[in-house]
Design a protein around this motif. Structure first.
Motif, PDB file in Angstrom:
ATOM      1  N   UNK A  30       0.839  -1.201   0.000  1.00  7.85           N
ATOM      2  CA  UNK A  30       0.000   0.000   0.000  1.00  7.85           C
ATOM      3  C   UNK A  30       0.874   1.251   0.000  1.00  7.85           C
ATOM      4  N   UNK A  31       1.895   1.250   0.848  1.00  9.08           N
ATOM      5  CA  UNK A  31       2.808   2.404   0.909  1.00  9.08           C
ATOM      6  C   UNK A  31       3.724   2.455  -0.310  1.00  9.08           C
ATOM      7  N   UNK A  32       4.127   1.292  -0.821  1.00 12.34           N
ATOM      8  CA  UNK A  32       5.010   1.273  -1.992  1.00 12.34           C
ATOM      9  C   UNK A  32       4.298   1.831  -3.218  1.00 12.34           C
ATOM     10  N   UNK A  33       3.015   1.500  -3.383  1.00  9.03           N
ATOM     11  CA  UNK A  33       2.269   2.056  -4.516  1.00  9.03           C
ATOM     12  C   UNK A  33       2.096   3.575  -4.359  1.00  9.03           C
ATOM     13  N   UNK A  34       1.983   4.021  -3.120  1.00  6.11           N
ATOM     14  CA  UNK A  34       1.876   5.469  -2.899  1.00  6.11           C
ATOM     15  C   UNK A  34       3.169   6.173  -3.284  1.00  6.11           C
ATOM     16  N   UNK A  35       4.309   5.548  -2.987  1.00  7.59           N
ATOM     17  CA  UNK A  35       5.606   6.165  -3.277  1.00  7.59           C
ATOM     18  C   UNK A  35       5.963   6.037  -4.750  1.00  7.59           C
ATOM     19  N   UNK A  36       5.898   4.816  -5.265  1.00  6.23           N
ATOM     20  CA  UNK A  36       6.385   4.529  -6.615  1.00  6.23           C
ATOM     21  C   UNK A  36       5.291   4.537  -7.673  1.00  6.23           C
ATOM     22  N   UNK A  37       4.046   4.790  -7.271  1.00  7.05           N
ATOM     23  CA  UNK A  37       2.914   4.723  -8.180  1.00  7.05           C
ATOM     24  C   UNK A  37       2.837   3.315  -8.793  1.00  7.05           C
ATOM     25  N   UNK A  38       2.470   3.211 -10.036  1.00  6.09           N
ATOM     26  CA  UNK A  38       2.250   1.887 -10.618  1.00  6.09           C
ATOM     27  C   UNK A  38       3.536   1.243 -11.132  1.00  6.09           C
ATOM     28  N   UNK A  39       4.680   1.867 -10.908  1.00  2.28           N
ATOM     29  CA  UNK A  39       5.941   1.193 -11.204  1.00  2.28           C
ATOM     30  C   UNK A  39       6.231   0.095 -10.190  1.00  2.28           C
ATOM     31  N   UNK A  40       5.442   0.041  -9.095  1.00  2.63           N
ATOM     32  CA  UNK A  40       5.614  -1.005  -8.098  1.00  2.63           C
ATOM     33  C   UNK A  40       4.889  -2.299  -8.431  1.00  2.63           C
ATOM     34  N   UNK A  41       4.297  -2.393  -9.641  1.00  2.00           N
ATOM     35  CA  UNK A  41       3.576  -3.603 -10.018  1.00  2.00           C
ATOM     36  C   UNK A  41       4.516  -4.801 -10.088  1.00  2.00           C
ATOM     37  N   UNK A  42       5.745  -4.589 -10.608  1.00  2.00           N
ATOM     38  CA  UNK A  42       6.701  -5.699 -10.724  1.00  2.00           C
ATOM     39  C   UNK A  42       7.030  -6.277  -9.348  1.00  2.00           C
ATOM     40  N   UNK A  43       7.252  -5.401  -8.372  1.00  4.39           N
ATOM     41  CA  UNK A  43       7.537  -5.866  -7.015  1.00  4.39           C
ATOM     42  C   UNK A  43       6.346  -6.629  -6.437  1.00  4.39           C
TER      43      UNK A  43
END
Length: 360
Positions: free
Chosen positions: A312-325
């Motif tokens: 939840x926090x990673x998507x807030x920081x990285x937006x949708x570039x966190x999909x791979x993670x």
């Protein structure tokens, strides 16, 4: 005649969990495809723009219309096919709707930075609901009540009236209706007669592509669940995934890369979740030789901390570039779940002694 005071007449259909999972999956795919399409096309505005006299037809509108269409299909028509189509239409509509949640909660509009985190949290809640419905559905099938048995049989019979029942579907419905061993009621007898009177539909021809896909999936499950070395790979991946964020944020802080950052709450939350996940991953790795069962549970807890909270926090920081993670975490959790299931299935059953049986 049975009563349903706890459910007040609300009884789940036999396919409730499957249709809810379909709704969630279609919604997630819709959000990802919409974001990718808009990014590739430089965020066009359907209708000519939002300036003076201009129109901007938001895709939230189409989402609402598709959710309405899915609801109407399920309200007007009956049967499994209508619920499946309603789940697909509603899932696409909900994905288009929730994709623009930033416009509803902030003045920043579509590009509100916490919006991806809100979207992800919404789908986490829906996935939890689907898991709960699946679990309670399994409990109902294991020890069904009179109302549940009757409703399931009536639902199957209704589907058979519309398009017929295969011999396997008919025998399975009759088996569920008679499985409890309770005295047969008038309603049970009527449902049995209805199921036996429903027209028969020939079993569908085997689809070679679907059969090949099932065989490939079964082979993959066998290979993954039977390979103990993959647990060490998952342990390393879980540890690295948690540690990389901590190292990256530390390096960014030391080099001044976070000078213009505004989402400090999200960064603090991501760091806390990554630290907790790292501690659990290290502990799980250390337990692999001494207690493999506890190690698997600890590693799974580390991944769940990341998936349920950290992402939840990673998507807030990285937006949708966190999909791979996110996809990597899902893959690691899937491998661990197969290992846990395989270990439980291989565990020898404790035999019941004759003395215990006599005592009963």
């Amino acid at each position: 005649m049975f009563r349903t005071p706890l459910t007040n007449g609300f009884l789940r259909t036999a396919s409730a969990a499957a249709h809810l999972r379909l709704f969630v999956l279609v919604g997630v795919v819709t959000v990802l495809v919409t974001r990718a399409f808009l990014a590739l096309t430089d965020y066009p505005k359907l209708g000519g723009g939002a300036g003076k006299g201009g129109l901007h037809i938001s895709h939230m509108l189409w989402g609402g219309l598709l959710m309405l269409a899915g609801l109407l299909v399920m309200l007007v028509f009956t049967g499994t096919a209508s619920r499946r189509r309603g789940a697909v239409a509603g899932g696409v509509g909900f994905g288009l709707f929730i994709d623009e949640v930033g416009k509803l909660v902030a003045t920043d509009g579509y590009f509100y930075r916490p919006a991806p985190g809100i979207i992800y949290l919404t789908f986490v809640a829906l996935t939890g609901l689907a898991w709960w419905v699946t679990r309670t559905g399994c409990a109902d099938r294991a020890a069904p009540s009179g109302a549940t048995r009757a409703a399931s049989a009536a639902d199957t019979a209704l589907q058979g009236i519309l398009c017929g029942l295969t011999p396997q579907e008919r025998s399975e419905a009759l088996r569920r209706l008679r499985a409890t061993g309770e005295p047969t009621t008038e309603l049970d007898a009527a449902l049995v007669a209805l199921l036996e009177a429903v027209p028969e539909r020939p079993a569908p021809r085997p689809d070679p592509y679907r059969a090949a896909a099932r065989c490939a999936y079964a082979w993959l499950v066998t290979q993954v669940s039977g390979t103990r070395g993959l647990v060490h790979v998952v342990a390393c991946g879980t540890t690295l995934q948690a540690g990389v964020l901590l190292v990256a944020v530390t390096c960014e802080g030391l080099t001044g890369g976070l000078a213009g950052e505004t989402q400090w709450t999200a960064i603090a939350g991501a760091l806390a979740c990554s630290l907790a996940s790292l501690v659990l991953a290290v502990r799980g790795t250390a337990l692999l030789r001494r207690d493999p069962g506890a190690a698997l549970r600890t590693l799974r807890a580390a991944l769940l901390v990341d998936l349920l909270l950290g992402q939840v926090f990673k998507f807030t920081i990285n937006q949708f570039s966190g999909v791979a993670d996110w996809l990597i975490s899902l893959a690691l959790l899937y491998v661990l779940s197969l290992q846990v299931t395989h270990r439980q299935a291989a565990r020898p059953q404790t035999p019941v002694s004759p003395t215990a049986l006599t005592a009963r």
